[in-house]
Design an enzyme around this catalytic site. Structure first.
Site, PDB file in Angstrom:
ATOM      1  N   GLU A  43       7.982   0.366  16.657  1.00  0.00           N
ATOM      2  CA  GLU A  43       9.182   0.808  15.954  1.00  0.00           C
ATOM      3  C   GLU A  43       9.137   2.332  15.893  1.00  0.00           C
ATOM      4  O   GLU A  43       8.107   2.951  16.112  1.00  0.00           O
ATOM      5  CB  GLU A  43       9.260   0.183  14.561  1.00  0.00           C
ATOM      6  CG  GLU A  43       9.374  -1.352  14.625  1.00  0.00           C
ATOM      7  CD  GLU A  43       9.897  -1.977  13.349  1.00  0.00           C
ATOM      8  OE1 GLU A  43      10.672  -1.334  12.626  1.00  0.00           O
ATOM      9  OE2 GLU A  43       9.509  -3.132  13.072  1.00  0.00           O
TER      10      GLU A  43
ATOM     11  N   ASN B  34       0.794  -1.236   0.000  1.00  0.00           N
ATOM     12  CA  ASN B  34       0.000   0.000   0.000  1.00  0.00           C
ATOM     13  C   ASN B  34       0.826   1.284   0.000  1.00  0.00           C
ATOM     14  O   ASN B  34       0.392   2.293  -0.537  1.00  0.00           O
ATOM     15  CB  ASN B  34      -1.024  -0.002   1.149  1.00  0.00           C
ATOM     16  CG  ASN B  34      -0.369  -0.112   2.498  1.00  0.00           C
ATOM     17  OD1 ASN B  34       0.468  -0.988   2.707  1.00  0.00           O
ATOM     18  ND2 ASN B  34      -0.722   0.756   3.397  1.00  0.00           N
TER      19      ASN B  34
ATOM     20  N   GLU C 109       3.467  -4.952  12.253  1.00  0.00           N
ATOM     21  CA  GLU C 109       2.568  -3.807  12.058  1.00  0.00           C
ATOM     22  C   GLU C 109       1.444  -4.286  11.148  1.00  0.00           C
ATOM     23  O   GLU C 109       1.680  -4.578   9.969  1.00  0.00           O
ATOM     24  CB  GLU C 109       3.328  -2.632  11.435  1.00  0.00           C
ATOM     25  CG  GLU C 109       4.398  -2.095  12.390  1.00  0.00           C
ATOM     26  CD  GLU C 109       5.241  -0.966  11.815  1.00  0.00           C
ATOM     27  OE1 GLU C 109       6.159  -0.516  12.519  1.00  0.00           O
ATOM     28  OE2 GLU C 109       5.005  -0.555  10.670  1.00  0.00           O
TER      29      GLU C 109
HETATM   30  P1  NAD Z   1      -0.540  -9.107   3.153  1.00  0.00           P
HETATM   31  O1  NAD Z   1      -0.491  -9.583   4.561  1.00  0.00           O
HETATM   32  O2  NAD Z   1      -1.427  -9.800   2.204  1.00  0.00           O
HETATM   33  O3  NAD Z   1       0.908  -9.159   2.490  1.00  0.00           O
HETATM   34  C1  NAD Z   1       1.999  -8.511   3.090  1.00  0.00           C
HETATM   35  C2  NAD Z   1       3.260  -9.251   2.703  1.00  0.00           C
HETATM   36  O4  NAD Z   1       3.241 -10.544   3.292  1.00  0.00           O
HETATM   37  C3  NAD Z   1       3.428  -9.462   1.203  1.00  0.00           C
HETATM   38  O5  NAD Z   1       4.783  -9.279   0.873  1.00  0.00           O
HETATM   39  C4  NAD Z   1       3.000 -10.905   1.030  1.00  0.00           C
HETATM   40  O6  NAD Z   1       3.565 -11.531  -0.097  1.00  0.00           O
HETATM   41  C5  NAD Z   1       3.536 -11.517   2.297  1.00  0.00           C
HETATM   42  N1  NAD Z   1       2.892 -12.776   2.706  1.00  0.00           N
HETATM   43  C6  NAD Z   1       1.606 -13.158   2.506  1.00  0.00           C
HETATM   44  N2  NAD Z   1       1.401 -14.383   3.046  1.00  0.00           N
HETATM   45  C7  NAD Z   1       2.580 -14.776   3.604  1.00  0.00           C
HETATM   46  C8  NAD Z   1       3.017 -15.937   4.306  1.00  0.00           C
HETATM   47  N3  NAD Z   1       2.189 -16.945   4.578  1.00  0.00           N
HETATM   48  N4  NAD Z   1       4.288 -15.984   4.730  1.00  0.00           N
HETATM   49  C9  NAD Z   1       5.139 -14.965   4.486  1.00  0.00           C
HETATM   50  N5  NAD Z   1       4.806 -13.850   3.814  1.00  0.00           N
HETATM   51  C10 NAD Z   1       3.528 -13.742   3.386  1.00  0.00           C
HETATM   52  O7  NAD Z   1      -0.866  -7.554   3.242  1.00  0.00           O
HETATM   53  P2  NAD Z   1      -1.113  -6.563   2.030  1.00  0.00           P
HETATM   54  O8  NAD Z   1      -2.426  -6.913   1.435  1.00  0.00           O
HETATM   55  O9  NAD Z   1       0.101  -6.519   1.194  1.00  0.00           O
HETATM   56  O10 NAD Z   1      -1.223  -5.151   2.801  1.00  0.00           O
HETATM   57  C11 NAD Z   1      -2.399  -4.659   3.326  1.00  0.00           C
HETATM   58  C12 NAD Z   1      -2.488  -4.963   4.813  1.00  0.00           C
HETATM   59  O11 NAD Z   1      -1.352  -4.436   5.476  1.00  0.00           O
HETATM   60  C13 NAD Z   1      -3.675  -4.321   5.492  1.00  0.00           C
HETATM   61  O12 NAD Z   1      -4.222  -5.225   6.406  1.00  0.00           O
HETATM   62  C14 NAD Z   1      -3.065  -3.141   6.239  1.00  0.00           C
HETATM   63  O13 NAD Z   1      -3.791  -2.699   7.361  1.00  0.00           O
HETATM   64  C15 NAD Z   1      -1.750  -3.705   6.626  1.00  0.00           C
HETATM   65  N6  NAD Z   1      -0.781  -2.634   6.899  1.00  0.00           N
HETATM   66  C16 NAD Z   1      -0.462  -2.358   8.189  1.00  0.00           C
HETATM   67  C17 NAD Z   1       0.426  -1.317   8.470  1.00  0.00           C
HETATM   68  C18 NAD Z   1       0.786  -0.933   9.888  1.00  0.00           C
HETATM   69  O14 NAD Z   1       1.712  -0.151  10.051  1.00  0.00           O
HETATM   70  N7  NAD Z   1       0.105  -1.440  10.887  1.00  0.00           N
HETATM   71  C19 NAD Z   1       0.982  -0.596   7.432  1.00  0.00           C
HETATM   72  C20 NAD Z   1       0.620  -0.906   6.121  1.00  0.00           C
HETATM   73  C21 NAD Z   1      -0.265  -1.958   5.865  1.00  0.00           C
HETATM   74  O1  6OD Z   2       4.552   6.377   8.878  1.00  0.00           O
HETATM   75  C1  6OD Z   2       4.954   5.236   9.123  1.00  0.00           C
HETATM   76  O2  6OD Z   2       6.052   5.019   9.677  1.00  0.00           O
HETATM   77  C2  6OD Z   2       4.138   4.076   8.773  1.00  0.00           C
HETATM   78  N1  6OD Z   2       4.607   2.871   9.133  1.00  0.00           N
HETATM   79  C3  6OD Z   2       2.981   4.268   8.105  1.00  0.00           C
HETATM   80  C4  6OD Z   2       2.104   3.238   7.776  1.00  0.00           C
HETATM   81  C5  6OD Z   2       1.136   3.439   6.861  1.00  0.00           C
HETATM   82  C6  6OD Z   2       0.234   2.393   6.562  1.00  0.00           C
HETATM   83  O3  6OD Z   2      -0.370   2.318   5.537  1.00  0.00           O
END
Ligand code: NAD
Ligand code: 6OD
Length: 498
Positions: free
Chosen positions: A479, A167, A266
């Site tokens: 972090e 994202n 995260e």
């Molecule tokens: P995702 O969990 O589908 O994928 C994230 C990464 O994990 C990708 O590189 C994917 O290939 C990998 N992955 C998937 N399954 C795996 C497995 N079994 N083992 C190892 N790696 C694996 O997430 P996404 O769809 O790419 O991103 C969106 C999600 O990320 C949303 O839920 C969003 O809230 C979350 N997010 C959280 C933060 C935060 O800071 N809390 C920041 C950005 C995104």
């Molecule tokens: O600002 C940051 O450090 C951070 N981890 C943002 C995350 C955004 C999520 O979409």
């Protein structure tokens, strides 16, 4: 593993290949997959898909780097190198913006003014941290009266597996890579399969500025039964830092349990915004418009639940509707565009399924709820309409589950206590924003909402020295600033009897 290398420059058919980056080299795989532009479905290029052999090579390269010259680089010199990486990103700024734009389809202005500069800022921030952190020491009394001196030192944790999402790919990947390298670790990065571009480019910058080979490695591929799983299962990886969905975090934690490897997570959110009747309404609407619709709603910190005190409920609904309807979807390079597509057709199907579900659950659709009519190739993009609902019950799927799209449900409340109960009525605990002129109330409500990050009268206003992370199902650990050191270093105590 095949030894041939792929060039990341344009191929004859105009597409681009994304190789792995292992031990300072671009490395191809026999298997590849397609990366398409989210705004028109056109092919960006073929991405190498790592099997266990490539992952193993990357982990071994990282391990070897830890035993090479990298081990002898002082904190001071590593800080200088972090600054050189930041400068290298700035020199290749247009390339990073182009790569991020092709991968995510988001407006160029956002990439150029926010997400790519933040990648460089991450390296500068952790250069500062590593130069300024102090270690603790205690003078300990002993029966003989001479005492003992306890002091702590920090050592790099080793090989860090970095698994990042799509994202905000460059921002989020560098948010992990920068502290990992600043602390003297070596990394193997597995970027999202949706966004391979900037991770490979960063490898070129690492080489340009003299980061020793093997310190920064990238393997491309998917999650389950692919590079992500192979990396997290690899026993040569000492710790895993992950940003992504809560469900994926559960799978990664299971993999990390073997070998008792540390994790930093995260993860997802279902974030609230709480708007009190005394709020500055112009600033609130501006803030809500960003927090609901920025990046097409694909921000983990984004607001999907807007709670509004009853006297201003109708006003907020009307003004947020007007703001949503003023958004301009389009080509990311068009200066007029301020609203991009979702990352993929697959994700669009998921978001549209929530649009349908909200309707079936009896929502009032204030605006949106479907797909915009766009001309030409943009019609093949994964756009959806910005969408606002009211009238759903608190147990509706669109109110409880993370959608990760440009949508929100707006719900009225009467008292401060009710607002806190509603904000906390979720299994997630990532972020919230509170909108009020009453600062005593702001402090009270901020302390009562169970999230890792609270903004008062703002949203996504970042200071990279502050702790960042989620409570409940939104994450494990914090972090940012010195807090990153808790994960990226091993703290050791040395006790000297005097
Ligand atoms: P995702 O969990 O589908 O994928 C994230 C990464 O994990 C990708 O590189 C994917 O290939 C990998 N992955 C998937 N399954 C795996 C497995 N079994 N083992 C190892 N790696 C694996 O997430 P996404 O769809 O790419 O991103 C969106 C999600 O990320 C949303 O839920 C969003 O809230 C979350 N997010 C959280 C933060 C935060 O800071 N809390 C920041 C950005 C995104
Ligand atoms: O600002 C940051 O450090 C951070 N981890 C943002 C995350 C955004 C999520 O979409």
């Amino acid at each position: 593993m095949e030894n041939a290398t792929l060039e990341s420059s344009a191929a004859q058919d105009g597409t681009v290949a994304f190789p792995h980056f292992i031990d300072g080299q671009r490395v191809a795989s026999e298997r590849t997959f397609e990366k398409r532009r989210p705004f028109d479905g056109s092919l960006v290029g073929l991405v190498a898909e790592a099997g266990r052999a490539e992952v193993d090579a990357a982990v071994k390269a990282a391990r070897a780097a830890l035993k090479g010259p990298w081990a002898k680089v002082s904190d001071e010199d590593r800080a200088d190198l972090m600054r050189a990486i930041a400068d290298g990103i700035t020199r290749r700024f247009d390339d990073f913006v182009a790569a991020e734009m092709a991968d995510t389809g988001q407006p160029k202005s956002m990439m150029a003014h926010a997400f790519v500069p933040r990648g460089a800022a991450n390296f500068k921030a952790f250069a500062d941290v590593i130069k300024s952190v102090a270690n603790e020491s205690f003078q300990t009394p002993t029966p003989d009266g001479a005492g003992a001196l306890n002091y702590s030192i920090r050592k790099p944790k080793g090989v860090i597996g970095v698994i990042s999402p799509w994202n905000a790919p460059f921002l989020l990947m560098t948010w992990k890579v920068a502290p990992a390298l600043a602390c003297g670790n070596a990394v193997v990065v597995k970027p999202s399969e949706e966004t391979p571009g900037t991770a490979t480019l960063l490898g070129e910058v690492m080489n340009d500025v003299g980061v020793p080979k093997g310190v920064y490695n990238v393997v491309h591929g998917f999650g389950p039964d692919s590079a992500g799983q192979f990396l997290t299962e690899h026993q040569g990886v000492d710790a895993i830092t992950f940003t992504g969905e809560t469900r994926t975090g559960t799978a990664i934690m299971q993999a990390a349990a073997r070998g008792l490897r540390d994790v930093s997570f995260e993860m997802g959110g279902k974030n609230s915004a709480v708007v009190f009747a005394d709020a500055d309404m112009d600033k609130t609407i501006e803030g809500l418009t960003r927090s609901v619709f920025l990046n097409c709603g694909q921000v983990c910190l984004g607001t999907e639940r807007v709670l509004v005190q009853r006297p201003v409920f109708e006003e907020v609904v009307a003004r947020l509707k007007a703001a949503a309807e003023a958004l301009r979807p389009g080509h990311p390079e068009d200066a007029n565009t301020n609203f991009g597509p979702l990352i993929s057709q697959e994700h669009r199907d998921k978001v549209l399924s929530y649009y349908a579900r909200a309707k079936a659950d009896g929502a009032t659709i204030v605006t949106g709820g479907g797909v915009p009519a766009l001309a030409g190739d943009l019609a093949k993009g994964s756009f959806v309409q910005p969408t606002i609902w009211t009238g759903l019950t608190d147990d509706a799927a669109a109110v409880r589950e993370e959608i990760f799209g440009p949508c929100c449900h707006i719900r009225p409340f009467d008292t401060e206590e009710e607002a806190v109960l509603l904000a906390n009525d979720t299994e997630y605990g990532l972020a919230t924003s509170i909108w009020t002129r009453d600062l005593s109330r702001a402090h009270r409500v901020a302390a009562a909402i169970d999230v890792g990050i609270t903004w008062v009268n703002s949203w996504f206003l970042r200071d990279l020295r502050t702790p960042f992370g989620g409570s409940k199902q939104s994450g494990i650990g914090r972090e940012g600033g010195v807090h990153s050191l808790e994960f990226y270093t091993e703290l050791r105590n040395i006790c000297v009897k005097l």
